[in-house]
Structures are given as C-alpha cells and as structure tokens.
Design an enzyme around this catalytic site. Sequence first.
Site, short mmCIF file in Angstrom:
data_model
loop_
_atom_site.label_atom_id
_atom_site.label_comp_id
_atom_site.label_asym_id
_atom_site.label_seq_id
_atom_site.Cartn_x
_atom_site.Cartn_y
_atom_site.Cartn_z
N HIS A 176 6.69 12.21 15.18
CA HIS A 176 6.11 10.97 14.66
C HIS A 176 6.98 10.40 13.56
CE1 HIS A 176 3.26 8.46 12.31
NE2 HIS A 176 2.79 8.15 13.51
N HIS A 206 5.55 1.43 15.66
CA HIS A 206 4.41 0.81 15.01
C HIS A 206 4.64 -0.69 14.89
CE1 HIS A 206 3.68 4.97 13.72
NE2 HIS A 206 2.41 4.61 13.58
N HIS A 229 1.49 6.43 21.14
CA HIS A 229 0.60 7.43 20.57
C HIS A 229 -0.22 8.13 21.66
CE1 HIS A 229 1.56 5.37 16.77
NE2 HIS A 229 1.26 6.51 16.22
N HIS A 272 -7.26 1.44 11.70
CA HIS A 272 -6.23 2.47 11.81
C HIS A 272 -5.58 2.73 10.46
CE1 HIS A 272 -1.82 3.25 12.07
NE2 HIS A 272 -2.24 4.29 12.79
N HIS A 282 -5.95 6.10 7.66
CA HIS A 282 -4.75 6.78 7.15
C HIS A 282 -4.75 6.80 5.62
CE1 HIS A 282 -1.89 7.91 10.34
NE2 HIS A 282 -2.39 6.92 11.06
N PHE A 292 3.53 7.40 6.81
CA PHE A 292 4.08 7.63 8.16
C PHE A 292 5.05 8.80 8.19
CE2 PHE A 292 3.46 3.04 9.85
CZ PHE A 292 2.17 3.37 10.20
N HIS A 328 -6.10 9.59 15.77
CA HIS A 328 -5.44 8.80 16.80
C HIS A 328 -6.08 8.96 18.17
CE1 HIS A 328 -2.15 6.27 15.44
NE2 HIS A 328 -2.12 7.06 14.39
#
Length: 595
Positions: free
Chosen positions: A187, A208, A217, A337, A341, A357, A370
């Site tokens: 990732h 992304h 994903h 989303h 996070h 990230f 996810h």
Amino acid sequence: MWSCFHFPTSIQSQEVMGSLPLSSLASFFTTRPSLFGKPPAHSPHPKTRTHHHKMVSCNSQDEETPRGKFDRRNLLMGMGLGGMYGAAHLDSSALAAPITGPDLSKCGTAIDLNTNTPFDFNCCPPLTSDPEIVDFQFPPKGEPVWIRPAAHLVNEEYVQKYERAVGLMKALPRDDPRSFYQQANVHCAYCNLAYEQTGDPEMKLQVHHCWLFYPWHRWYLYFYERILGELIGDPNFSLPFWNWDNLPPAPYIPEMYLNKDSPLYDSFRNDSHLTSLVDLKSPNSYSTTPGTIISGNMTEMYTEMVRTKTLEDFYGKIYIVGTKPSPGQGTVERGSHDAVHIWVGQNTKQGFDLGNFGTASRDSLFCAHHANIDRLWTVWRNLPHNGPRTITSSEWLNANFLFYNEKKQLVRVYVKDTLDQAKMGYQYQKVDNPWLLKPKPYHKKSYVSSKQNRALEKINFPVKLDKVIKILVERPKKKRSDEEKEKEEELLVIEGIEADMSYAVRFEVYLNDVDDNPEELIDKAEYLGCYSQVPHKTSKTTFKSMIRLGLTEVLEDLEIEDDDKILVSIVPRAEGERITIGGINIVYVDYTKDI
C-alpha cells in the site's frame, strides 16, 4: 437530531439493504450473535506466463492528456497490453493508455515531508527467485463462495482464527512478500508515489484520488485474504468488514482490535477514540453527542452514496498514462473513507498508523475499513438509478497492477476482473444501510428568502480558506423539466483546490446557511458534501484537485429550484489556512452516459 430520520422496522434487499431488521440493532449493545461459527536486484524483464493455480481471472475515444490528444485504439493495439515492462520504452507521443503494473526495479523511496528526509523504512517490495509474472485466473466454477462477516457480529471462534492468521503473517521473515511488513509496504509504495508510471517515467503512480481507487483496493484485500487463508490452511477464510456506516454498535472500533495482547492490536491509534463512536465528519466535527454523531453520519453517507449520480463523481477522476497523480477523488474516498482513516490514526500531524498513507496498512483495522469501502462500492452499483454504474472505458477496464499471491508468485491483475465479486469467490454478510433515508431540510423557503439578499463580502479567487467563505453562485439554468433532471445532474464545482498534502485537511460545503450556523446543518439536506485528505508522505507537498457536488435533489428538497442564485458556504474544518480554492461554478452533466 434524530428527528430528521424515520427508521423503518425492517428493510429488505440483497445488496442495497441488509436482511437484519433495524429494530433489532439496539440489542447489539448487549449481545453478539453467533453468525460465523531497499529492493533487491532482479531482472528488469521477467517472463509472463498463464498459471492455473487456484486463484481468481470497449469503448474508445480520443483523450486529452498532459501530452496532448491521441487515438486510444491505435495506441492500445500497438501496445498489446503485454508484459509488465512492455510500455516502458514508449516515446512521449504515445501516452494515452491505461495505467499498468509498475517496473518494480525502479521503486523509489517515500519522503517524510515533516523532516524532508527519506522515510525510515523502504516501501519497495522484495522479489522472489522466480521473476515470472502469472496472469490472474478466476477460481474454478463450483468452488465455495466465502462470506466476509460484519466485524461486530463475529463469534470467538472466528476471532481466534483471525488472530492466528495475522500472527503467522507477522511471524514470516521480513523479506517474504507475504509478510505483514511487506503487505503493508504494498500500500505504501502504490500510494506514496514510489513508482513511475510505466510508459511515462516523468509521471508518478498513485492509485488514490482517481478512478483506480476501488478496483486497486479490491485486489489488495483479495490477495491479503488469500495469504491469511493459506497460512492457516483454510482456503475459505474471509476478512471481516467494519461497517461504521451503520447504527451502534457497528460505528465503534470492533472489540477484537482492542485487545493489547492480540496481533490485531495497533498502538498507533488515537487513544481518545478507542471506545468512541466513529464520526464521519472528522477531523474537527461539529458533532458533540452520540445522537448528533449518528445523524451526521447518516447524512454524510446519504450525500456520498445516494445523491452521487455520475460515474466520475463516485469513482474519481480519469487517470491514465501521462496524467498527473491525484486528479480528483470520488465522494466516498474524500468523505467517509478519509474520515475513518483520520479518526483512528494518532492525534498528531502525521496521524500514524491508519491516519497516514505511508503507514495505514500497518494497522489490521485497515483491511476491515477497506472491506467496508469495497462493500459500499457494490451497494452503490445496485442502488436504483437512471444511468450506468460501471465504467466501460477500455482505459479503466484494462488498467492492471502487480500483487504477490499466497504462493509468493507475482500476479498481474486487471480492473475488469473486479466487477463480479461472486466470480472472484466472495460476498458480504447482509447488513442494513440505514443512511438510505433522506435527510430533511432545516429551513423553510420563506425564511431563507427573507435573509438571503444581505450584503456579502466580495470573494476574489483564488482564495485561502482561513475563514468561512459565503458566495452567491449564479445558476445557468432554472426551472428545468423533469425530463431534463432525469438525464442531467446539476453540479456545484469547486475547482483549483490546492492543499498541503502532509496534513489532514477538511472543508465542508453547505447551501442556504443564512444564519451562519453550519453546526445546525450537519445532518440536514443543506449539507452538500466535503473535501478531505489523509496525510501523504511524498516528495511533492501539493496537488491541485476539484470536487463536484450534486444539487438537483437538494434544490427540490429546499424548494429553490427556480432561484437564479444559490447561497453557498464553504466552511474550513481542519487546516483551512493550508487550503486554497481557485473558483466555484455550476455545470450540468449527462449522467446517463459513460465516462
């Protein structure tokens, strides 16, 4: 605040609505139903072969890219879409092609923006002794379809199995591509500009903030799941999904992730949120009580999922070879989303682990989070609609990536093979989607009309968002017919958004906030949507982006669809002084057409 929603006693529908009655959700507070008894040197030109191991398997038009206009069909025919490095030697006149799996030998190092020094670990993957790439194959027909369970509904037997699988993954040598460490780095590398775009080394690869977000994903979770199943000898093992978009207890971090002695535990989380309701308007939400948080969450999800009609606004902006990274997020990615996070990650600028990230997938909650995003993709595709719900462009369908499978083989996968979950071998446990109920307006039209014509400060774009911006936006079309509205979506466009990517930023957009009280509108129809981002660790600090917010339904609900102008408020919620907005306008898009 709950009064704006009227929850039915039961909801039915296979993918859109779950099979559990909403009236039973209160019992979940006290019961848990037992529903589920530096990269190494290698050959830069690996061979490709088709492998039949037990795994899962157009339209064209000219496209304007940063390099100019090209005929996609001629280019794709010339490329043949073959070989991981087949496009590496294309000249700059042939750069209108799908994103393809990167050249792993050219993986770079992510940069820590906070110190402007190389990151303290290497995101780049190891390579096995066999550099060949196998093409993905679907599981044979007749194989069982595994069910991904809701994380707050699993039983102790499942928890023990999941903990054992993750424990074994963490015990693998660090240079094993299946190890927890290397899976986290997958990732990091794809999401922090560590790779060049194959076909245009001047451009970096980022999955992304574009139309690759959902399919990439989906593949990541698929192989992660297969590796865990292989390690415990259970080919039907499935990851849980954390459906934070539901009613309590679902929006709390599931119990199994809070045990400090469990391999599922991660110490880099926001301690104040460990036993709190997830707030989908994080960071710096107006919500202060459980009631306002839940009702705000429902409005957030309705806005992201139901009001979003166009493919581009749900999936994200087009991203092909030659496109700069991060062209634009879809509604879910930039909304719930990002909020989850940031909400889970440490309460620091960096936001480790889940809130950044570079480190997000070091927390096992990443997969549960996810998996819910993946489920929401399927839900959106099954909602009632007039237009297409799946992109048919060859540049999207033929985009491909590279992942290691449970046998340590490098596998090439395509976006087009993500479109049938059952064919891939998995489905989701059915749960309710209570956010399908429409939020109510806060103000009456007559009240708004009496206050809307006040003097407003003149806004000269571009403008820094260090305070609330209010602007009357001219509507090019008024009194549209039902036929027009069934085909064209009226969209508010906020363009030229530039934000410091090393920070968690967020702003919200409201319609008709005539009393300057956006906190009263967070769960009402006047809430149009948001822009947010998870902090990145890259060598570039800013990217320009834009968002489009649906207006058609809101104008009807507020009874102002005949107005010449609408009052728009842009409200900074986190690091507004680090955000610049280039302009605002209204456009009309035919949502019955493909991208």
